[in-house]
Design an enzyme around this catalytic site. Structure first.
Site, PDB file in Angstrom:
ATOM      1  N   THR A  19       0.823  -1.213   0.000  1.00  0.00           N
ATOM      2  CA  THR A  19       0.000   0.000   0.000  1.00  0.00           C
ATOM      3  C   THR A  19       0.861   1.269   0.000  1.00  0.00           C
ATOM      4  OG1 THR A  19      -1.521  -1.273   1.352  1.00  0.00           O
ATOM      5  CG2 THR A  19      -1.945   1.078   1.204  1.00  0.00           C
ATOM      6  N   VAL A  20       1.837   1.329   0.896  1.00  0.00           N
ATOM      7  CA  VAL A  20       2.668   2.536   0.986  1.00  0.00           C
ATOM      8  C   VAL A  20       3.608   2.616  -0.222  1.00  0.00           C
ATOM      9  CG1 VAL A  20       4.347   3.810   2.378  1.00  0.00           C
ATOM     10  CG2 VAL A  20       2.503   2.551   3.502  1.00  0.00           C
ATOM     11  N   LYS A 112       8.460   0.715  11.641  1.00  0.00           N
ATOM     12  CA  LYS A 112       8.484   1.058  13.073  1.00  0.00           C
ATOM     13  C   LYS A 112       8.888  -0.123  13.945  1.00  0.00           C
ATOM     14  CE  LYS A 112       4.056   0.136  11.802  1.00  0.00           C
ATOM     15  NZ  LYS A 112       2.690   0.419  11.505  1.00  0.00           N
ATOM     16  N   GLY A 141       2.007   8.189  10.266  1.00  0.00           N
ATOM     17  CA  GLY A 141       1.706   8.260   8.831  1.00  0.00           C
ATOM     18  C   GLY A 141       2.167   9.563   8.206  1.00  0.00           C
ATOM     19  N   GLY A 194     -11.395  -2.846   5.509  1.00  0.00           N
ATOM     20  CA  GLY A 194      -9.977  -2.767   5.157  1.00  0.00           C
ATOM     21  C   GLY A 194      -9.186  -1.797   6.023  1.00  0.00           C
ATOM     22  N   GLU A 197      -5.812  -4.586   9.827  1.00  0.00           N
ATOM     23  CA  GLU A 197      -5.080  -5.642   9.126  1.00  0.00           C
ATOM     24  C   GLU A 197      -5.818  -6.971   9.324  1.00  0.00           C
ATOM     25  OE1 GLU A 197      -1.726  -4.877   8.121  1.00  0.00           O
ATOM     26  OE2 GLU A 197      -1.813  -2.844   8.918  1.00  0.00           O
ATOM     27  N   ASP A 208       1.728  -1.944  18.288  1.00  0.00           N
ATOM     28  CA  ASP A 208       2.082  -0.941  17.269  1.00  0.00           C
ATOM     29  C   ASP A 208       2.303   0.428  17.928  1.00  0.00           C
ATOM     30  OD1 ASP A 208       2.058  -0.110  14.281  1.00  0.00           O
ATOM     31  OD2 ASP A 208       0.570   1.227  15.186  1.00  0.00           O
ATOM     32  N   LYS A 212       5.789   2.806  18.202  1.00  0.00           N
ATOM     33  CA  LYS A 212       5.837   4.220  17.816  1.00  0.00           C
ATOM     34  C   LYS A 212       6.248   5.111  18.995  1.00  0.00           C
ATOM     35  CE  LYS A 212       2.431   3.517  14.160  1.00  0.00           C
ATOM     36  NZ  LYS A 212       0.987   3.498  13.847  1.00  0.00           N
ATOM     37  N   GLY A 309      -2.573   4.842   5.971  1.00  0.00           N
ATOM     38  CA  GLY A 309      -3.058   4.953   4.591  1.00  0.00           C
ATOM     39  C   GLY A 309      -1.896   5.189   3.648  1.00  0.00           C
TER      40      GLY A 309
HETATM   41  N1  HSE Z   1      -1.688  -0.052  11.573  1.00  0.00           N
HETATM   42  C1  HSE Z   1      -1.404   1.325  11.820  1.00  0.00           C
HETATM   43  C2  HSE Z   1      -2.625   2.023  12.409  1.00  0.00           C
HETATM   44  C3  HSE Z   1      -1.026   2.094  10.579  1.00  0.00           C
HETATM   45  O1  HSE Z   1      -3.718   1.445  12.462  1.00  0.00           O
HETATM   46  O2  HSE Z   1      -2.467   3.155  12.814  1.00  0.00           O
HETATM   47  C4  HSE Z   1       0.408   2.131  10.259  1.00  0.00           C
HETATM   48  O3  HSE Z   1       1.223   2.570  11.292  1.00  0.00           O
END
Ligand code: HSE
Length: 448
Positions: A19-20, A112, A141, A194, A197, A208, A212, A309
């Site tokens: 995607t990125v 990350k 993002g 979508g 994940e 996650d 970060k 995104g």
């Molecule tokens: N999976 C992450 C989120 C996006 O839902 O923020 C990418 O860092």
């Protein structure tokens, strides 16, 4: 080390066209004129490496774009001037980045998890090879938080920060709160749309956000951070009833990454937090992210935007690519250290254990609806020095147990855990007590 003739193109190699990667490719091919004007030299697509053939076939690549079947070939190819790693995960991303740097190439990544776990090795390699490492896309993002910390705020001491840094978790909490839906229902919907994940574990379990906030704290405070020492709690256990009670107290629930520099030690953690409904972060809804921070001289700052995104994240990758390209073109690589601190001059600060953290608390007891229960609960809390701020008890429910919600004044986590170990083992409650921290994330206030 790779050198460029004056005004000759810098040729970008992209590994990973998910995607990125596809967003970045579109940006690179669409805005050629803009980049030429901003840089004063051309930024070209040098090559791509993607194992998925159907992705490759679906893209209209320029005829002079090299297609590599292995990243090993790409990183050592002299026709590629800088490498963009967008495959994610630990391996082979780690080996790829180290190999590219060893070949004297600057690297841009959005990875990350890799930087949070193997940052020391990778930041050290960038410094010793004298190349640039860009990773703006790893946090928030499209929000330019890392460059802000590294460059714009380099003159100030960052005291604390708090962020909504996972869009999936924020989307789930927002819908649960607005519509009274159960966690599982919204998660399934997020996956169908979508947003989440296929394996959303890292998003909803706070992992996650931990990756970060570890990167943010490294950049804000100049201390290495051991990811495994960060207390992390996700949102799986959150029930609509708690969001409803929170609202009655004037709170909104958010999954926060928090980092506070106490001078000799750092408080860093990830967990759901009740925030006053009129605070800035409380108003960040849906898939949006925001990071609020406080600098000693600056005061407070809020950055808000699209935290995930393909297209927003691709702009962050491109900003880094252009910065690296300038370094290559003007032979000025490695001028600004990747973390904004010289690797060797950093001081490791210890992380405060969760038990020593002060907070206000929301406690939901499922209490036996009988005389003496409330005085028992307040007695156990009071004996441990925990002061009650307010109480709500709702009407009688079937089975004889009723929710009794207590908010407390500031107490340590260990005071609370100690009280709950007694209460939860007693006959006065029928379920494990729900505990949610109430954060004062006001960035103008004292360090808490
Ligand atoms: N999976 C992450 C989120 C996006 O839902 O923020 C990418 O860092």
């Amino acid at each position: 080390m790779t050198h460029n003739e004056k005004n000759s193109p810098v040729r970008v190699g992209i590994v990973g066209l998910g995607t990125v990667g596809q967003g970045f490719l579109r940006l690179l091919l669409t805005n050629q004129d803009l980049y030429r004007q901003r840089l004063g030299f051309p930024l070209q697509l040098g090559g791509v490496c993607e194992r998925n053939h159907s992705i490759l076939q679906s893209l209209a690549l320029p005829s002079d774009c090299l297609v590599f079947s292995s990243w090993e070939d790409m990183v050592k190819d002299p026709r590629i001037t800088l490498v963009v790693e967008l495959i994610g995960g630990i391996e082979p991303a780690r080996s790829l980045i180290l190999a590219a740097m060893k070949s004297g190439k600057s690297v841009v990544t959005a990875n990350k998890a890799l930087l949070a776990q193997h940052g020391e090795e990778i930041f050290g390699a960038a410094a010793s090879q004298g190349v640039d490492l860009g990773f703006e896309a790893a946090v928030g993002g499209g929000i330019p938080i890392l460059r802000t910390l590294r460059e714009s705020l380099a003159g100030d001491r960052i005291l604390k920060l708090a962020g909504i840094i996972n869009g999936t978790a924020n989307y789930i909490l927002t819908r649960m709160s607005r519509e009274g839906l159960e966690f599982e229902t919204v998660l399934a919907e997020a996956q169908r749309l979508g947003y989440a994940e296929a394996d959303p574990t890292f998003d909803i379990d706070g992992v996650d956000s931990a990756h970060k906030v570890a990167i943010l704290a490294m950049m804000a405070f100049g201390s290495p951070i051991r990811l495994e020492e960060i207390p992390v709690e996700g949102i799986r256990h959150i029930k609509p009833i708690d969001l409803e009670f929170g609202r009655e107290f004037g709170y909104v629930l958010k999954l926060l990454g928090i980092a506070v520099d106490h001078g000799d030690s750092i408080d860093i953690r990830v967990h759901p937090s009740f925030l006053p409904e009129n605070s800035l972060l409380a108003e960040v809804d849906g898939v949006f992210n925001a990071i609020e921070l406080s600098g000693q001289f600056l005061g407070s700052l809020l950055l808000y935007g699209r935290g995930a995104g393909g297209d927003p994240t691709a702009t962050a990758v491109m900003g880094d690519v252009m910065e690296c390209a300038r370094g290559i073109q003007h032979a000025s690589r490695g001028q600004v250290p990747a973390l904004g601190f010289h690797v060797a001059d950093r001081v490791r600060k210890s992380l405060r254990p969760l038990s020593a953290i002060y907070s206000e608390y929301y406690l939901r007891f499922m209490a036996q609806d009988q005389p003496g229960t409330l005085s028992y609960l307040s007695g156990v809390l009071g004996e441990r020095g925990i002061s009650i701020e307010s109480v709500i008890q709702k009407g009688r429910q079937s089975g004889g147990s009723v929710p009794v919600v207590v908010t407390t004044h500031r107490a340590t986590e260990s005071q609370i855990r100690n009280a709950l170990s007694v209460i939860d083992a007693s006959d006065h409650v029928t379920e494990k007590t729900v505990v949610i921290r109430i954060e004062d994330v006001s960035m103008e206030g004292p360090l808490s």
